[in-house]
Design a protein around this motif. Structure first.
Motif, PDB file in Angstrom:
ATOM      1  N   GLN A 265       0.475 -46.262 -17.405  1.00 46.40           N
ATOM      2  CA  GLN A 265       0.883 -45.173 -18.233  1.00 46.40           C
ATOM      3  C   GLN A 265       1.179 -43.799 -17.136  1.00 46.40           C
ATOM      4  O   GLN A 265      -0.192 -43.159 -17.449  1.00 46.40           O
ATOM      5  N   CYS A 266       1.626 -43.136 -16.816  1.00 42.40           N
ATOM      6  CA  CYS A 266       1.379 -42.611 -15.243  1.00 42.40           C
ATOM      7  C   CYS A 266       1.743 -40.909 -15.774  1.00 42.40           C
ATOM      8  O   CYS A 266       2.036 -40.805 -16.765  1.00 42.40           O
ATOM      9  N   SER A 267       1.108 -40.363 -15.435  1.00 43.87           N
ATOM     10  CA  SER A 267       1.345 -38.525 -15.095  1.00 43.87           C
ATOM     11  C   SER A 267       2.566 -38.457 -15.474  1.00 43.87           C
ATOM     12  O   SER A 267       3.350 -38.656 -14.499  1.00 43.87           O
ATOM     13  N   VAL A 268       3.471 -37.658 -16.351  1.00 43.13           N
ATOM     14  CA  VAL A 268       4.439 -36.842 -17.077  1.00 43.13           C
ATOM     15  C   VAL A 268       4.256 -35.902 -15.902  1.00 43.13           C
ATOM     16  O   VAL A 268       3.313 -34.687 -17.198  1.00 43.13           O
ATOM     17  N   VAL A 269       4.421 -34.895 -15.361  1.00 45.97           N
ATOM     18  CA  VAL A 269       3.937 -33.658 -14.627  1.00 45.97           C
ATOM     19  C   VAL A 269       5.857 -32.384 -15.087  1.00 45.97           C
ATOM     20  O   VAL A 269       6.506 -32.799 -15.500  1.00 45.97           O
ATOM     21  N   SER A 270       4.925 -31.565 -15.921  1.00 41.14           N
ATOM     22  CA  SER A 270       6.074 -30.661 -16.302  1.00 41.14           C
ATOM     23  C   SER A 270       7.512 -29.926 -15.762  1.00 41.14           C
ATOM     24  O   SER A 270       7.260 -30.648 -13.965  1.00 41.14           O
ATOM     25  N   PHE A 271       8.553 -30.467 -15.888  1.00 36.23           N
ATOM     26  CA  PHE A 271      10.055 -30.372 -15.120  1.00 36.23           C
ATOM     27  C   PHE A 271      10.453 -29.062 -15.160  1.00 36.23           C
ATOM     28  O   PHE A 271       9.771 -28.160 -16.562  1.00 36.23           O
ATOM     29  N   THR A 272      11.154 -28.884 -14.393  1.00 36.60           N
ATOM     30  CA  THR A 272      11.691 -26.987 -14.511  1.00 36.60           C
ATOM     31  C   THR A 272      12.852 -27.041 -14.219  1.00 36.60           C
ATOM     32  O   THR A 272      13.600 -27.842 -13.850  1.00 36.60           O
ATOM     33  N   GLY A 273      13.934 -26.344 -13.891  1.00 34.83           N
ATOM     34  CA  GLY A 273      14.712 -25.496 -13.780  1.00 34.83           C
ATOM     35  C   GLY A 273      15.290 -25.778 -12.333  1.00 34.83           C
ATOM     36  O   GLY A 273      14.417 -26.174 -11.603  1.00 34.83           O
ATOM     37  N   ASP A 274      16.793 -26.664 -12.302  1.00 31.93           N
ATOM     38  CA  ASP A 274      16.830 -27.168 -10.715  1.00 31.93           C
ATOM     39  C   ASP A 274      16.077 -25.964  -9.206  1.00 31.93           C
ATOM     40  O   ASP A 274      15.794 -26.392  -8.402  1.00 31.93           O
TER      41      ASP A 274
END
Ligand code: XUL
Length: 562
Positions: A265-274
């Motif tokens: 259950q690894c970390s999900v780091v914020s996604f952003t725009g391309d």
């Protein structure tokens, strides 16, 4: 750091979902792409979306399927169990509308069943508006009235009202159907939607991508309550009150993926725009380059991203030129007191492909080799100019159609500032289309950059699919008058091959677990073109004429096609 640790970066762009797995030295262990049209023909997309007049949408369940498939590919490559953090990027501006059922379902998905089957009822709107949408002209006008004018909206949100921005998309969804609107429980951007699916909980939107909504108050670093409330009193809650930065964790991998693919259950780091993801990726790879260079991404859309150390629209900032508020200012994705100036051109690669397919003349096979042969001449300007706006352009706003001009002795009906005469032509007398599109695309960047930044341009880093084209790289160098660089990894088959939104995201994931981690120098930034100052001289001399001719084709909705 655990030598076994791997990091996954994703990029959900217009035409595909890309995944890149790196190790802690930054080496790529897996790069894989799911091309929407060919992988999922049942959704009947063309280049990843549905175009209906000025409306552009993409099926949200196709994206859901693609997310499941890409994680299964990481699993099939026997890498999934080693992933320690995931981050990502996505096309900017697009919006996803969750139903209450969706919010309740994403956290308790059954690993025995497919993702899209379980999420079939998770969305109040099945066709998500995407960045190519330009059907919200009326909503934009209302938003500008609420803000107190286009300049004031730009001061607040970094941009005047733009059709593709999320605020106007949301207004249109609400305008179209109160029934649909009543079923919308939460709204994600495409970036935070992917993070939500992966983490099994509604992920916050990051500040940089929020800058593409027209609803985020960039200086106050929070949603504009006034603008959100004007759209709907519940909108702040629907967007999620808190925004995040693109280097912050937003959750851990949901049990669905962990169980199904044997992952931690690894970390999900914020996604952003391309675009912000690519920009931050270059910065982290190439220390200090941000202060020197603009990043030019040559893909479905072309974008030019330039560093800003202060917010240009604040009262103590640079005077805002109210005539030229066409570009955008974004919050930097990871550094709170920095900003990015972004110029975006919708008619990028698809327009270049159109010219390749239509303008090479008879007896050609329409290949890039032939296109480049035709384009690799000296400056076409001032003899001819070509503008190829196959779909309604973002910059210059509203331009549409194919427009060609040729210089004439003194009989042309258009007289430019230099006194030269031009006439509109249905087609060029020679196969000038390839040269004309490359020149006019890059001359537009030069013109618009001069309206957005007072700093002279010193270098350009090119990225994106079309950045491997040597003729295009040379045109960038000659028109902008700067050395052009491309980035890659040693031994990866040459520079210019790094898919930066996804790679930059993988690096953010790595850096989240080990802040300040320095990639061990396997990256190369190589100069790929050097400006020819004679050519630069030609382009500098004709810039005013180019600007004048571009004005002729802006807001004049004439299609002079072939
Ligand atoms: C930027 C923009 C496009 C998309 C493409 O404003 O609209 O570059 O981000 O994915």
């Amino acid at each position: 750091m655990d030598g076994d640790a791997l990091f996954l970066g994703l990029d959900l762009s217009t035409q595909q979902l890309k995944g890149i797995v790196i190790d802690s030295s930054g080496q790529i262990l897996l790069e894989t792409s799911i091309i929407f049209d060919s992988q999922f023909p049942e959704y009947q997309t063309t280049n990843g979306r549905h175009i209906n007049g000025s409306t552009a949408t993409a099926p949200v369940l196709m994206w859901v399927e693609a997310i499941g498939l890409i994680i299964s590919r990481v699993h099939d490559a026997s890498l999934a169990h080693r992933i320690r953090a995931i981050s990502g990027a996505a096309q900017q501006h697009g919006s996803v509308y969750w139903s209450q059922q969706g919010i309740e379902t994403i956290g308790k998905l059954d690993a025995q069943r497919s993702l899209h089957e379980q999420l079939a009822g998770a969305f109040a709107v099945l066709d998500s508006p995407v960045w190519e949408d330009s059907s919200t002209v009326e909503q934009c006008r209302r938003l500008e009235v609420w803000a107190g004018g286009s300049a004031e909206l730009a001061r607040i949100s970094g941009s005047a009202a733009f059709e593709r921005f999320t605020g106007a998309q949301i207004m249109k969804i609400k305008d179209q159907s109160s029934d649909t609107w009543s079923r919308v429980a939460r709204i994600s951007l495409v970036s935070s939607f992917v993070a939500s699916i992966l983490s099994g909980t509604l992920a916050p939107i990051d500040a940089s991508d929020a800058s593409g909504t027209n609803l985020y108050d960039i200086e106050a670093k929070q949603w504009s309550k006034a603008l959100c409330n004007a759209i709907d009193p519940g909108l702040l809650e629907m967007l999620g009150r808190e925004v995040t930065m693109a280097d912050q964790v937003v959750g851990t991998l949901s049990p669905y993926f962990a169980t199904k693919y044997g992952m931690s259950q690894c970390s999900v780091v914020s996604f952003t725009g391309d675009n912000p993801s690519a920009y931050a990726g270059f910065e982290s790879m190439l220390a200090g380059a941000d202060q020197l260079a603009s990043v030019i991404s040559l893909g479905t859309s072309d974008t030019m991203l330039s560093p800003l150390t202060r917010y240009p629209y604040s009262p103590d900032g640079l005077a805002m030129d109210a005539e030229h508020i066409d570009g955008h200012v974004l919050q930097h994705p990871t550094v709170p007191d920095r900003y990015i100036a972004m110029l975006c051109y919708k008619n990028g690669s698809l327009a270049r492909e159109w010219v390749r397919d239509n303008c090479l003349g008879a007896n050609t096979s329409g290949s890039w080799t032939e296109f480049n042969q035709a384009a690799a001449t000296g400056p076409l300007a001032p003899a001819a100019y070509g503008f190829y706006y196959l779909s309604t352009e973002i910059l210059p706003k509203g331009a549409i159609g194919v427009h060609r001009f040729e210089q004439t002795a003194s009989t042309g009906d258009i007289v430019c500032p230099s006194g030269k005469h031009y006439k509109r032509v249905q087609d060029f007398s020679t196969t000038s289309g390839p040269r004309a599109i490359l020149e006019s695309q890059v001359m537009s960047m030069r013109l618009d950059y001069s309206r957005k930044s007072t700093k002279p341009l010193t270098a350009a880093i090119v990225t994106g699919g079309a950045s491997v084209n040597p003729v295009l790289r040379q045109v960038v160098a000659d028109v902008l008058g700067v050395p052009v660089f491309a980035a890659g990894l040693q031994g990866s088959g040459g520079v210019g091959t790094l898919a930066m939104p996804a790679y930059g995201a993988a690096v953010r994931a790595l850096r989240y677990l080990e802040p300040g981690h320095v990639l061990d120098g396997k990256h190369v930034l190589e100069q790929v073109s050097c400006p020819d100052f004679d050519m630069l001289g030609v382009y500098s001399e004709v810039l005013a004429d180019f600007e004048f001719l571009r004005e002729q084709v802006t807001h004049k909705f004439v299609l002079v096609g072939r």
